[in-house]
Design an enzyme around this catalytic site. Structure first.
Site, PDB file in Angstrom:
ATOM      1  N   ASP A 225       0.877  -1.155   0.056  1.00 12.19           N
ATOM      2  CA  ASP A 225       0.008  -0.101   0.065  1.00 12.19           C
ATOM      3  C   ASP A 225       0.967   1.547   0.111  1.00 12.19           C
ATOM      4  O   ASP A 225       1.839   1.422   0.628  1.00 12.19           O
ATOM      5  CB  ASP A 225      -0.986  -0.003   1.186  1.00 12.19           C
ATOM      6  CG  ASP A 225      -2.089   1.058   1.192  1.00 12.19           C
ATOM      7  OD1 ASP A 225      -3.276   0.533   0.969  1.00 12.19           O
ATOM      8  OD2 ASP A 225      -1.643   2.238   1.130  1.00 12.19           O
TER       9      ASP A 225
ATOM     10  N   ASN B 296     -13.134  -3.277   2.792  1.00 11.85           N
ATOM     11  CA  ASN B 296     -13.769  -1.805   2.741  1.00 11.85           C
ATOM     12  C   ASN B 296     -14.930  -1.965   1.743  1.00 11.85           C
ATOM     13  O   ASN B 296     -14.316  -2.572   0.737  1.00 11.85           O
ATOM     14  CB  ASN B 296     -13.206  -0.693   2.356  1.00 11.85           C
ATOM     15  CG  ASN B 296     -12.115  -0.495   3.875  1.00 11.85           C
ATOM     16  OD1 ASN B 296     -12.475  -0.654   5.003  1.00 11.85           O
ATOM     17  ND2 ASN B 296     -11.149   0.087   3.628  1.00 11.85           N
TER      18      ASN B 296
ATOM     19  N   GLU C  35     -12.231   3.261  -1.257  1.00 14.30           N
ATOM     20  CA  GLU C  35     -11.804   4.309  -2.045  1.00 14.30           C
ATOM     21  C   GLU C  35     -11.480   4.080  -3.600  1.00 14.30           C
ATOM     22  O   GLU C  35     -11.874   4.774  -4.553  1.00 14.30           O
ATOM     23  CB  GLU C  35     -10.536   5.073  -1.820  1.00 14.30           C
ATOM     24  CG  GLU C  35     -10.606   5.913  -0.505  1.00 14.30           C
ATOM     25  CD  GLU C  35      -9.052   6.384   0.000  1.00 14.30           C
ATOM     26  OE1 GLU C  35      -7.992   5.861  -0.740  1.00 14.30           O
ATOM     27  OE2 GLU C  35      -9.039   7.293   0.961  1.00 14.30           O
TER      28      GLU C  35
ATOM     29  N   HIS D  61     -10.347  -5.607  -2.801  1.00 10.91           N
ATOM     30  CA  HIS D  61      -9.044  -5.804  -2.501  1.00 10.91           C
ATOM     31  C   HIS D  61      -9.056  -5.958  -0.810  1.00 10.91           C
ATOM     32  O   HIS D  61     -10.134  -5.598  -0.253  1.00 10.91           O
ATOM     33  CB  HIS D  61      -8.187  -4.756  -2.709  1.00 10.91           C
ATOM     34  CG  HIS D  61      -8.675  -3.479  -2.360  1.00 10.91           C
ATOM     35  ND1 HIS D  61      -9.844  -2.814  -2.949  1.00 10.91           N
ATOM     36  CD2 HIS D  61      -8.454  -2.565  -1.330  1.00 10.91           C
ATOM     37  CE1 HIS D  61      -9.938  -1.271  -2.432  1.00 10.91           C
ATOM     38  NE2 HIS D  61      -9.374  -1.459  -1.321  1.00 10.91           N
ATOM     39  N   MET D  62      -8.244  -6.914  -0.375  1.00  7.55           N
ATOM     40  CA  MET D  62      -8.067  -7.243   0.921  1.00  7.55           C
ATOM     41  C   MET D  62      -6.862  -6.419   1.473  1.00  7.55           C
ATOM     42  O   MET D  62      -5.904  -6.582   0.736  1.00  7.55           O
ATOM     43  CB  MET D  62      -7.773  -8.643   1.143  1.00  7.55           C
ATOM     44  CG  MET D  62      -7.653  -9.137   2.432  1.00  7.55           C
ATOM     45  SD  MET D  62      -7.583 -11.043   2.304  1.00  7.55           S
ATOM     46  CE  MET D  62      -9.250 -11.678   2.115  1.00  7.55           C
ATOM     47  N   HIS D  63      -6.996  -5.850   2.591  1.00  5.70           N
ATOM     48  CA  HIS D  63      -5.872  -5.135   3.169  1.00  5.70           C
ATOM     49  C   HIS D  63      -5.320  -6.214   4.122  1.00  5.70           C
ATOM     50  O   HIS D  63      -5.989  -6.714   5.094  1.00  5.70           O
ATOM     51  CB  HIS D  63      -6.241  -3.821   4.083  1.00  5.70           C
ATOM     52  CG  HIS D  63      -6.658  -2.787   3.358  1.00  5.70           C
ATOM     53  ND1 HIS D  63      -6.134  -1.390   3.154  1.00  5.70           N
ATOM     54  CD2 HIS D  63      -8.027  -2.489   2.575  1.00  5.70           C
ATOM     55  CE1 HIS D  63      -6.889  -0.677   2.339  1.00  5.70           C
ATOM     56  NE2 HIS D  63      -8.049  -1.467   2.146  1.00  5.70           N
TER      57      HIS D  63
END
Ligand code: AMP
Length: 120
Positions: free
Chosen positions: A31, A88, A96, A101-103
């Site tokens: 990120d 999210n 955003e 996607h996975m954080h």
């Protein structure tokens, strides 16, 4: 591909990133604004806008996100000590980038969930 999201451009190499994993289903990269010592995004190569748009046919790819999360956690040496995975979804979820996607957040004790204004 018609849907050119920011992450599609990263996956294609049009926008540079520090990629840590890539296969035919998902890509993982650092990120750009890390919220923890280790902050990696694991992104589906297929540009599904969000979990609100997933279909049964996507099940294998979505399950693969967790398999890759485990592999990256092992590479980081945090598979036993622990880490956090966050997805999210939509406006109220503070998503955003409209591309699933996975954080993966790791690096020491992460604390409990923050207040809603603490954007992750
Ligand atoms: P989300 O709010 O869940 O959609 O997360 C989007 C994430 O993408 C944020 O954590 C951003 O810091 C990250 N991000 C935005 N642009 C880039 C980029 N060019 N390279 C890597 N990460 C990015």
């Amino acid at each position: 591909m018609s849907e050119e999201t920011l992450f599609t451009k990263i996956i294609n190499g049009t926008i540079p990133s520090k990629t840590v994993y890539h296969d035919d289903l998902v890509t993982a990269f650092l990120d750009i604004a890390p919220k923890a010592e280790h902050h990696i995004l694991i992104v589906t190569n297929k540009p599904i806008p969000s979990v609100a748009h997933v279909e049964p046919e996507d099940e294998k790819m979505l399950g693969h996100l967790f398999i890759v999360a485990r592999k990256i956690a092992e590479d980081l040496g945090v598979n036993e000590s622990g880490y956090r995975l966050i997805v999210n979804v939509g406006k109220n979820g503070c998503q955003e980038v409209p591309h699933i996607h996975m954080h993966l957040l790791a690096g020491g004790y992460l604390g409990g969930f923050g207040f809603p204004n603490d954007k992750i």
